[in-house]
Design a protein around this motif. Structure first.
Motif, PDB file in Angstrom:
ATOM      1  N   TRP A  78     -17.928   8.030  -1.749  1.00 12.27           N
ATOM      2  CA  TRP A  78     -18.075   9.480  -1.912  1.00 12.27           C
ATOM      3  C   TRP A  78     -19.423   9.957  -1.386  1.00 12.27           C
ATOM      4  N   THR A  79     -20.469   9.167  -1.634  1.00 14.05           N
ATOM      5  CA  THR A  79     -21.797   9.547  -1.136  1.00 14.05           C
ATOM      6  C   THR A  79     -21.810   9.562   0.383  1.00 14.05           C
ATOM      7  N   LEU A  80     -21.214   8.533   0.991  1.00 13.35           N
ATOM      8  CA  LEU A  80     -21.172   8.470   2.455  1.00 13.35           C
ATOM      9  C   LEU A  80     -20.322   9.586   3.047  1.00 13.35           C
ATOM     10  N   LEU A  81     -19.345  10.075   2.307  1.00 13.40           N
ATOM     11  CA  LEU A  81     -18.554  11.228   2.765  1.00 13.40           C
ATOM     12  C   LEU A  81     -19.349  12.528   2.650  1.00 13.40           C
ATOM     13  N   ALA A  82     -20.073  12.683   1.556  1.00 18.06           N
ATOM     14  CA  ALA A  82     -20.759  13.950   1.286  1.00 18.06           C
ATOM     15  C   ALA A  82     -21.958  14.173   2.195  1.00 18.06           C
ATOM     16  N   VAL A  83     -22.648  13.105   2.575  1.00 19.84           N
ATOM     17  CA  VAL A  83     -23.880  13.265   3.357  1.00 19.84           C
ATOM     18  C   VAL A  83     -23.636  13.951   4.702  1.00 19.84           C
ATOM     19  N   PRO A  84     -22.621  13.563   5.506  1.00 21.11           N
ATOM     20  CA  PRO A  84     -22.413  14.292   6.770  1.00 21.11           C
ATOM     21  C   PRO A  84     -22.070  15.772   6.564  1.00 21.11           C
ATOM     22  N   TYR A  85     -21.299  16.077   5.530  1.00 22.22           N
ATOM     23  CA  TYR A  85     -20.987  17.478   5.241  1.00 22.22           C
ATOM     24  C   TYR A  85     -22.259  18.239   4.878  1.00 22.22           C
ATOM     25  N   LEU A  86     -23.104  17.607   4.073  1.00 19.39           N
ATOM     26  CA  LEU A  86     -24.345  18.251   3.669  1.00 19.39           C
ATOM     27  C   LEU A  86     -25.265  18.467   4.868  1.00 19.39           C
ATOM     28  N   LEU A  87     -25.400  17.459   5.708  1.00 14.62           N
ATOM     29  CA  LEU A  87     -26.250  17.593   6.893  1.00 14.62           C
ATOM     30  C   LEU A  87     -25.719  18.659   7.848  1.00 14.62           C
ATOM     31  N   ALA A  88     -24.396  18.697   8.019  1.00 14.24           N
ATOM     32  CA  ALA A  88     -23.806  19.741   8.874  1.00 14.24           C
ATOM     33  C   ALA A  88     -24.070  21.129   8.303  1.00 14.24           C
ATOM     34  N   GLY A  89     -24.012  21.252   6.984  1.00 18.93           N
ATOM     35  CA  GLY A  89     -24.297  22.538   6.355  1.00 18.93           C
ATOM     36  C   GLY A  89     -25.756  22.931   6.441  1.00 18.93           C
ATOM     37  N   LEU A  90     -26.646  21.940   6.360  1.00 17.93           N
ATOM     38  CA  LEU A  90     -28.076  22.233   6.455  1.00 17.93           C
ATOM     39  C   LEU A  90     -28.467  22.632   7.871  1.00 17.93           C
ATOM     40  N   PHE A  91     -28.063  21.821   8.847  1.00 15.87           N
ATOM     41  CA  PHE A  91     -28.472  22.096  10.219  1.00 15.87           C
ATOM     42  C   PHE A  91     -27.676  23.249  10.837  1.00 15.87           C
ATOM     43  N   GLY A  92     -26.424  23.427  10.398  1.00 13.41           N
ATOM     44  CA  GLY A  92     -25.626  24.546  10.895  1.00 13.41           C
ATOM     45  C   GLY A  92     -25.822  25.817  10.097  1.00 13.41           C
ATOM     46  N   ARG A  93     -26.613  25.727   9.012  1.00 11.92           N
ATOM     47  CA  ARG A  93     -26.884  26.852   8.129  1.00 11.92           C
ATOM     48  C   ARG A  93     -25.606  27.512   7.625  1.00 11.92           C
ATOM     49  N   GLN A  94     -24.673  26.671   7.165  1.00 14.65           N
ATOM     50  CA  GLN A  94     -23.411  27.174   6.617  1.00 14.65           C
ATOM     51  C   GLN A  94     -23.240  26.676   5.193  1.00 14.65           C
ATOM     52  N   LYS A  95     -23.211  27.626   4.295  1.00 17.45           N
ATOM     53  CA  LYS A  95     -23.052  27.292   2.880  1.00 17.45           C
ATOM     54  C   LYS A  95     -21.691  26.663   2.601  1.00 17.45           C
ATOM     55  N   ALA A  96     -20.677  27.036   3.385  1.00 15.91           N
ATOM     56  CA  ALA A  96     -19.336  26.490   3.173  1.00 15.91           C
ATOM     57  C   ALA A  96     -19.303  24.984   3.395  1.00 15.91           C
ATOM     58  N   HIS A  97     -20.164  24.474   4.254  1.00 16.45           N
ATOM     59  CA  HIS A  97     -20.263  23.023   4.443  1.00 16.45           C
ATOM     60  C   HIS A  97     -21.067  22.375   3.325  1.00 16.45           C
ATOM     61  N   ARG A  98     -22.115  23.059   2.888  1.00 21.49           N
ATOM     62  CA  ARG A  98     -23.034  22.451   1.924  1.00 21.49           C
ATOM     63  C   ARG A  98     -22.457  22.342   0.525  1.00 21.49           C
ATOM     64  N   LEU A  99     -21.802  23.395   0.043  1.00 17.62           N
ATOM     65  CA  LEU A  99     -21.377  23.420  -1.357  1.00 17.62           C
ATOM     66  C   LEU A  99     -20.419  22.303  -1.740  1.00 17.62           C
ATOM     67  N   PRO A 100     -19.353  22.019  -0.970  1.00 15.50           N
ATOM     68  CA  PRO A 100     -18.489  20.906  -1.376  1.00 15.50           C
ATOM     69  C   PRO A 100     -19.237  19.582  -1.395  1.00 15.50           C
ATOM     70  N   ALA A 101     -20.161  19.407  -0.450  1.00 11.20           N
ATOM     71  CA  ALA A 101     -20.933  18.169  -0.405  1.00 11.20           C
ATOM     72  C   ALA A 101     -21.825  18.041  -1.633  1.00 11.20           C
ATOM     73  N   LEU A 102     -22.472  19.140  -2.003  1.00  8.84           N
ATOM     74  CA  LEU A 102     -23.324  19.109  -3.192  1.00  8.84           C
ATOM     75  C   LEU A 102     -22.510  18.822  -4.452  1.00  8.84           C
ATOM     76  N   GLU A 103     -21.338  19.414  -4.548  1.00 10.37           N
ATOM     77  CA  GLU A 103     -20.488  19.180  -5.716  1.00 10.37           C
ATOM     78  C   GLU A 103     -20.057  17.715  -5.799  1.00 10.37           C
ATOM     79  N   LEU A 104     -19.708  17.134  -4.651  1.00  8.84           N
ATOM     80  CA  LEU A 104     -19.318  15.724  -4.652  1.00  8.84           C
ATOM     81  C   LEU A 104     -20.507  14.828  -4.962  1.00  8.84           C
ATOM     82  N   LEU A 105     -21.682  15.172  -4.461  1.00  5.98           N
ATOM     83  CA  LEU A 105     -22.876  14.379  -4.776  1.00  5.98           C
ATOM     84  C   LEU A 105     -23.233  14.465  -6.262  1.00  5.98           C
ATOM     85  N   VAL A 106     -23.073  15.642  -6.869  1.00  7.06           N
ATOM     86  CA  VAL A 106     -23.306  15.767  -8.310  1.00  7.06           C
ATOM     87  C   VAL A 106     -22.324  14.884  -9.072  1.00  7.06           C
TER      88      VAL A 106
END
Length: 198
Positions: free
Chosen positions: A124-152
């Motif tokens: 799950w961590t390895l899945l969430a990290v690319p989504y989080l990075l894509a959301g950070l560098f692409g500045r898209q909250k829609a990418h970041r939020l699911p990743a953050l929820e899975l990391l939590v």
């Protein structure tokens, strides 16, 4: 996969202005994605033995490709200047990003629960990290939020399930390392998200 791709097709048709029943098609697409998520939870998390055959590499590629295809709506430009439709599009992007990561997380949960429960947390961590990075560098909250929820969810699983079986010195050391990583990650996250999302 068929349900997910069908929902994506219905959503695409529902965004076209020349289709008179566009709103109905979008509603059907949302309902079909809810059904896809429910079927994924039922088949891959609650009753994996209900699957008819073992999942091979072909099925894995099809499943992962379909789950990643759920990210396509995040790349679509806005179809309307109407504020209510723009709000619906923003919610739709969040919905499909959650569905994409959720389906992949369910698949990883099914495939990694038997050999070792720690693998699920790692997967799950390895899945969430690319989504989080894509959301950070692409500045898209829609990418970041699911990743953050899975990391939590991964952090909670590590704290309350995975690390409880360790002896006391290793458990304390693991909690200290995890806490340090969390503080450092939150600092970096705040620095990257200062600019407003698109």
């Amino acid at each position: 996969p068929i349900w997910g791709l069908s929902a994506l097709g219905l959503l695409w048709l529902g965004r076209r202005r020349d289709v008179p029943e566009a709103r109905d098609l979008r509603v059907h697409a949302y309902l079909m994605t809810v059904g896809t998520a429910a079927e994924g939870i039922f088949s891959y998390l609650l009753y994996p033995q209900a699957l008819l055959s073992p999942v091979g590499w072909r099925e894995t590629v099809i499943y992962a490709g379909t789950a990643l295809a759920m990210l396509v709506p995040l790349t679509w430009p806005s179809a309307s200047n109407d504020p209510s439709l723009r709000s619906e599009e923003r919610q739709m992007r969040h919905f499909f990003a959650h569905l994409s990561l959720g389906l992949l997380a369910l698949f990883v949960a099914k495939e990694t629960s038997d050999p070792c429960p720690y693998y699920m947390t790692l997967g799950w961590t390895l899945l969430a990290v690319p989504y989080l990075l894509a959301g950070l560098f692409g500045r898209q909250k829609a990418h970041r939020l699911p990743a953050l929820e899975l990391l939590v969810l991964c952090i909670m699983k590590a704290f309350f399930q995975d690390l409880t079986g360790l002896s006391l010195p290793y458990r304390v050391l693991s909690y200290m390392v995890l806490g340090t990583l969390l503080v450092g990650s939150s600092y970096l996250y705040v620095r990257f998200t200062k600019l407003e999302d698109r």
